[in-house]
Design a protein around this motif. Structure first.
Motif, PDB file in Angstrom:
ATOM      1  N   ARG A   1     -14.590  -3.921  -7.511  1.00 62.27           N
ATOM      2  CA  ARG A   1     -13.641  -3.154  -6.687  1.00 62.27           C
ATOM      3  C   ARG A   1     -14.353  -2.549  -5.469  1.00 62.27           C
TER       4      ARG A   1
ATOM      5  N   LYS B   1      -0.213   6.747   2.627  1.00 69.70           N
ATOM      6  CA  LYS B   1      -1.655   6.609   2.355  1.00 69.70           C
ATOM      7  C   LYS B   1      -2.476   7.460   3.315  1.00 69.70           C
TER       8      LYS B   1
ATOM      9  N   THR C   1       0.519   4.521  -8.513  1.00 69.40           N
ATOM     10  CA  THR C   1      -0.299   5.466  -9.291  1.00 69.40           C
ATOM     11  C   THR C   1       0.555   6.633  -9.781  1.00 69.40           C
ATOM     12  N   THR C   2       1.393   7.148  -8.887  1.00 68.34           N
ATOM     13  CA  THR C   2       2.280   8.274  -9.222  1.00 68.34           C
ATOM     14  C   THR C   2       3.210   7.885 -10.370  1.00 68.34           C
TER      15      THR C   2
ATOM     16  N   LYS D   1      10.192  10.818  -5.989  1.00 70.07           N
ATOM     17  CA  LYS D   1       9.366  10.437  -7.147  1.00 70.07           C
ATOM     18  C   LYS D   1      10.185  10.516  -8.437  1.00 70.07           C
TER      19      LYS D   1
ATOM     20  N   ARG E   1      -1.233  -3.334 -10.627  1.00 70.09           N
ATOM     21  CA  ARG E   1      -1.460  -4.664 -10.014  1.00 70.09           C
ATOM     22  C   ARG E   1      -1.943  -5.702 -11.034  1.00 70.09           C
TER      23      ARG E   1
ATOM     24  N   GLU F   1       0.837  -1.210   0.000  1.00 67.32           N
ATOM     25  CA  GLU F   1       0.000   0.000   0.000  1.00 67.32           C
ATOM     26  C   GLU F   1       0.870   1.258   0.000  1.00 67.32           C
TER      27      GLU F   1
ATOM     28  N   TYR G   1     -11.351 -11.364  -6.817  1.00 67.04           N
ATOM     29  CA  TYR G   1     -10.177 -10.834  -7.531  1.00 67.04           C
ATOM     30  C   TYR G   1      -9.958 -11.608  -8.836  1.00 67.04           C
TER      31      TYR G   1
ATOM     32  N   LEU H   1      12.830   6.252  -2.598  1.00 65.73           N
ATOM     33  CA  LEU H   1      13.552   7.405  -3.162  1.00 65.73           C
ATOM     34  C   LEU H   1      12.541   8.452  -3.631  1.00 65.73           C
TER      35      LEU H   1
ATOM     36  N   THR I   1      -2.246 -11.107  -6.093  1.00 66.12           N
ATOM     37  CA  THR I   1      -3.020 -12.196  -5.483  1.00 66.12           C
ATOM     38  C   THR I   1      -2.098 -13.129  -4.698  1.00 66.12           C
TER      39      THR I   1
ATOM     40  N   GLN J   1      -3.398 -12.541  -1.065  1.00 66.51           N
ATOM     41  CA  GLN J   1      -4.239 -13.669  -0.640  1.00 66.51           C
ATOM     42  C   GLN J   1      -3.365 -14.877  -0.252  1.00 66.51           C
TER      43      GLN J   1
ATOM     44  N   GLY K   1       3.564   3.928  -4.334  1.00 72.91           N
ATOM     45  CA  GLY K   1       3.785   4.942  -5.371  1.00 72.91           C
ATOM     46  C   GLY K   1       3.426   4.496  -6.769  1.00 72.91           C
TER      47      GLY K   1
HETATM   48  N1  T5A Z   1      -5.491  -6.588  -4.010  1.00 69.40           N
HETATM   49  C1  T5A Z   1      -5.411  -6.318  -5.349  1.00 69.40           C
HETATM   50  C2  T5A Z   1      -5.486  -7.885  -3.515  1.00 69.40           C
HETATM   51  O1  T5A Z   1      -5.583  -8.105  -2.311  1.00 69.40           O
HETATM   52  N2  T5A Z   1      -5.386  -8.915  -4.418  1.00 69.40           N
HETATM   53  C3  T5A Z   1      -5.327  -8.720  -5.762  1.00 69.40           C
HETATM   54  O2  T5A Z   1      -5.268  -9.699  -6.534  1.00 69.40           O
HETATM   55  C4  T5A Z   1      -5.331  -7.360  -6.244  1.00 69.40           C
HETATM   56  C5  T5A Z   1      -5.268  -7.104  -7.722  1.00 69.40           C
HETATM   57  C6  T5A Z   1      -6.138  -2.442  -4.473  1.00 69.40           C
HETATM   58  C7  T5A Z   1      -6.202  -3.243  -3.201  1.00 69.40           C
HETATM   59  O3  T5A Z   1      -6.565  -4.542  -3.556  1.00 69.40           O
HETATM   60  C8  T5A Z   1      -5.615  -5.471  -3.066  1.00 69.40           C
HETATM   61  C9  T5A Z   1      -4.360  -4.688  -2.850  1.00 69.40           C
HETATM   62  C10 T5A Z   1      -4.859  -3.309  -2.502  1.00 69.40           C
HETATM   63  O4  T5A Z   1      -5.086  -3.278  -1.100  1.00 69.40           O
HETATM   64  P1  T5A Z   1      -4.988  -0.215  -4.947  1.00 69.40           P
HETATM   65  O5  T5A Z   1      -5.805   0.672  -5.769  1.00 69.40           O
HETATM   66  O6  T5A Z   1      -3.891  -0.890  -5.627  1.00 69.40           O
HETATM   67  O7  T5A Z   1      -5.985  -1.161  -4.184  1.00 69.40           O
HETATM   68  O8  T5A Z   1      -4.513   0.469  -3.627  1.00 69.40           O
HETATM   69  P2  T5A Z   1      -3.064   0.851  -3.210  1.00 69.40           P
HETATM   70  O9  T5A Z   1      -2.101  -0.225  -3.350  1.00 69.40           O
HETATM   71  O10 T5A Z   1      -3.196   1.443  -1.855  1.00 69.40           O
HETATM   72  O11 T5A Z   1      -2.732   1.893  -4.300  1.00 69.40           O
HETATM   73  P3  T5A Z   1      -2.841   3.365  -4.166  1.00 69.40           P
HETATM   74  O12 T5A Z   1      -3.272   3.849  -5.493  1.00 69.40           O
HETATM   75  O13 T5A Z   1      -3.701   3.802  -3.060  1.00 69.40           O
HETATM   76  O14 T5A Z   1      -1.342   3.688  -3.763  1.00 69.40           O
HETATM   77  P4  T5A Z   1      -0.113   3.751  -4.751  1.00 69.40           P
HETATM   78  O15 T5A Z   1      -0.628   3.838  -6.132  1.00 69.40           O
HETATM   79  O16 T5A Z   1       0.863   2.707  -4.483  1.00 69.40           O
HETATM   80  O17 T5A Z   1       0.561   5.103  -4.291  1.00 69.40           O
HETATM   81  P5  T5A Z   1       0.338   6.579  -4.868  1.00 69.40           P
HETATM   82  O18 T5A Z   1       1.131   6.795  -6.071  1.00 69.40           O
HETATM   83  O19 T5A Z   1      -1.131   6.857  -4.906  1.00 69.40           O
HETATM   84  O20 T5A Z   1       1.022   7.372  -3.683  1.00 69.40           O
HETATM   85  C11 T5A Z   1       0.464   7.428  -2.385  1.00 69.40           C
HETATM   86  C12 T5A Z   1       0.919   8.758  -1.740  1.00 69.40           C
HETATM   87  O21 T5A Z   1       2.340   8.743  -1.635  1.00 69.40           O
HETATM   88  C13 T5A Z   1       2.893   9.849  -2.349  1.00 69.40           C
HETATM   89  C14 T5A Z   1       1.842  10.301  -3.355  1.00 69.40           C
HETATM   90  O22 T5A Z   1       1.985  11.663  -3.693  1.00 69.40           O
HETATM   91  C15 T5A Z   1       0.555   9.992  -2.576  1.00 69.40           C
HETATM   92  O23 T5A Z   1       0.282  11.043  -1.708  1.00 69.40           O
HETATM   93  N3  T5A Z   1       4.116   9.369  -3.017  1.00 69.40           N
HETATM   94  C16 T5A Z   1       5.369   9.639  -2.585  1.00 69.40           C
HETATM   95  N4  T5A Z   1       5.820  10.366  -1.537  1.00 69.40           N
HETATM   96  C17 T5A Z   1       7.178  10.427  -1.374  1.00 69.40           C
HETATM   97  N5  T5A Z   1       8.083   9.828  -2.214  1.00 69.40           N
HETATM   98  C18 T5A Z   1       7.659   9.107  -3.263  1.00 69.40           C
HETATM   99  N6  T5A Z   1       8.554   8.492  -4.073  1.00 69.40           N
HETATM  100  C19 T5A Z   1       6.241   8.981  -3.480  1.00 69.40           C
HETATM  101  N7  T5A Z   1       5.498   8.345  -4.419  1.00 69.40           N
HETATM  102  C20 T5A Z   1       4.207   8.583  -4.115  1.00 69.40           C
END
Ligand code: T5A
Length: 216
Positions: free
Chosen positions: A50, A147, A17-18, A192, A97, A12, A71, A190, A102, A106, A15
């Motif tokens: 989702r 997060k 999405t970024t 972004k 992902r 979680e 999933y 590190l 998974t 899981q 990064g």
């Molecule tokens: N899941 C999914 C399962 O359990 N089984 C499966 O088979 C699958 C496919 C999906 C959830 O489902 C689970 C896993 C997950 O719990 P998701 O949308 O992937 O959910 O949720 P997250 O993993 O939480 O993804 P997010 O989109 O919420 O987080 P990201 O994409 O990893 O992070 P991001 O880029 O949004 O960044 C989060 C924050 O950190 C900052 C950003 O600006 C933002 O504020 N940030 C940084 N700060 C400092 N330095 C950096 N290098 C940074 N990069 C980003």
């Protein structure tokens, strides 16, 4: 012409999405056709799945095997409707992902049977694997802290115990060790910009049509 499937994985807040956004802009600047998608939720049906998977509701608990099957259902729909057609059209797909999630969540997180997970992954994907998986390796605590700083409330899986998230993290380390040519580890703690720089380098190394490393 066949496209490329590039997957971003990690705990979680690592990064993804970024970095997918930065990578998309970079690939488009090279004149490539790029599709950004995610699991769960890369299709209309997947958007519903989702919501069911991630909303936290005390009166609607999700059993572990049900979670696994949902999933897998999301993935089967995503592969058929989104990944296969876009690969056939020669596009670069940046996918948030895929199957390794998974295994990590899981399998390592919940402790469900790895052979069941492998079978379901195979059924859902029809054997489609990523051309390259970028694993953004970040300390579980750092990711969760990020997060908490970026959303109002954590979803159902983000609210799992810290021990659960540590098991997921170990899952990614084991997957990367077992699949060194498919999974590239990048230090997600590190900045972004630095993470993006290393992702560019890895993609150029793997895909010759992206030009030479010297241009990075
Ligand atoms: N899941 C999914 C399962 O359990 N089984 C499966 O088979 C699958 C496919 C999906 C959830 O489902 C689970 C896993 C997950 O719990 P998701 O949308 O992937 O959910 O949720 P997250 O993993 O939480 O993804 P997010 O989109 O919420 O987080 P990201 O994409 O990893 O992070 P991001 O880029 O949004 O960044 C989060 C924050 O950190 C900052 C950003 O600006 C933002 O504020 N940030 C940084 N700060 C400092 N330095 C950096 N290098 C940074 N990069 C980003």
């Amino acid at each position: 012409m066949s496209g490329k499937l590039i997957v971003f994985e990690g705990v979680e807040g690592c990064g993804k999405t970024t970095q997918i956004q930065l990578c998309c802009e970079w690939l488009q600047s090279l004149g490539l056709a790029v599709v950004v998608t995610r699991e769960p939720g890369g299709t209309i049906l997947g958007t519903e799945l989702r919501r069911l998977l991630l909303e936290k509701s005390a009166d609607k608990p999700v059993a572990e095997v049900t979670e696994l099957l949902l999933y897998a259902a999301d993935r089967a729909q995503h592969v058929a409707q989104e990944l296969q057609p876009n690969l056939a059209a020669g596009k670069y797909i940046l996918c948030d992902r895929y199957t390794d999630s998974t295994v990590a969540y899981q399998g390592y997180g919940r402790g469900l049977s790895m052979s069941l997970i492998d079978q379901l992954n195979h059924i859902a994907t029809g054997g489609l694997t990523s051309d390259l998986t970028i694993w953004l390796d970040v300390d579980v605590e750092i990711g969760l802290q990020r997060k908490r700083g970026s959303v109002d409330s954590l979803d159902r899986i983000e609210q799992e115990t810290i021990a659960f998230h540590h098991r997921v993290s170990r899952g990614y380390a084991d997957l990367a060790a077992a699949n060194p040519s498919r999974i590239v580890r990048i230090d997600g703690s590190l900045s972004k910009e630095t993470v993006h720089h290393f992702i560019q380098k890895s993609l150029r190394l793997h895909f010759q049509d992206l030009g030479s490393q010297d241009e990075v």
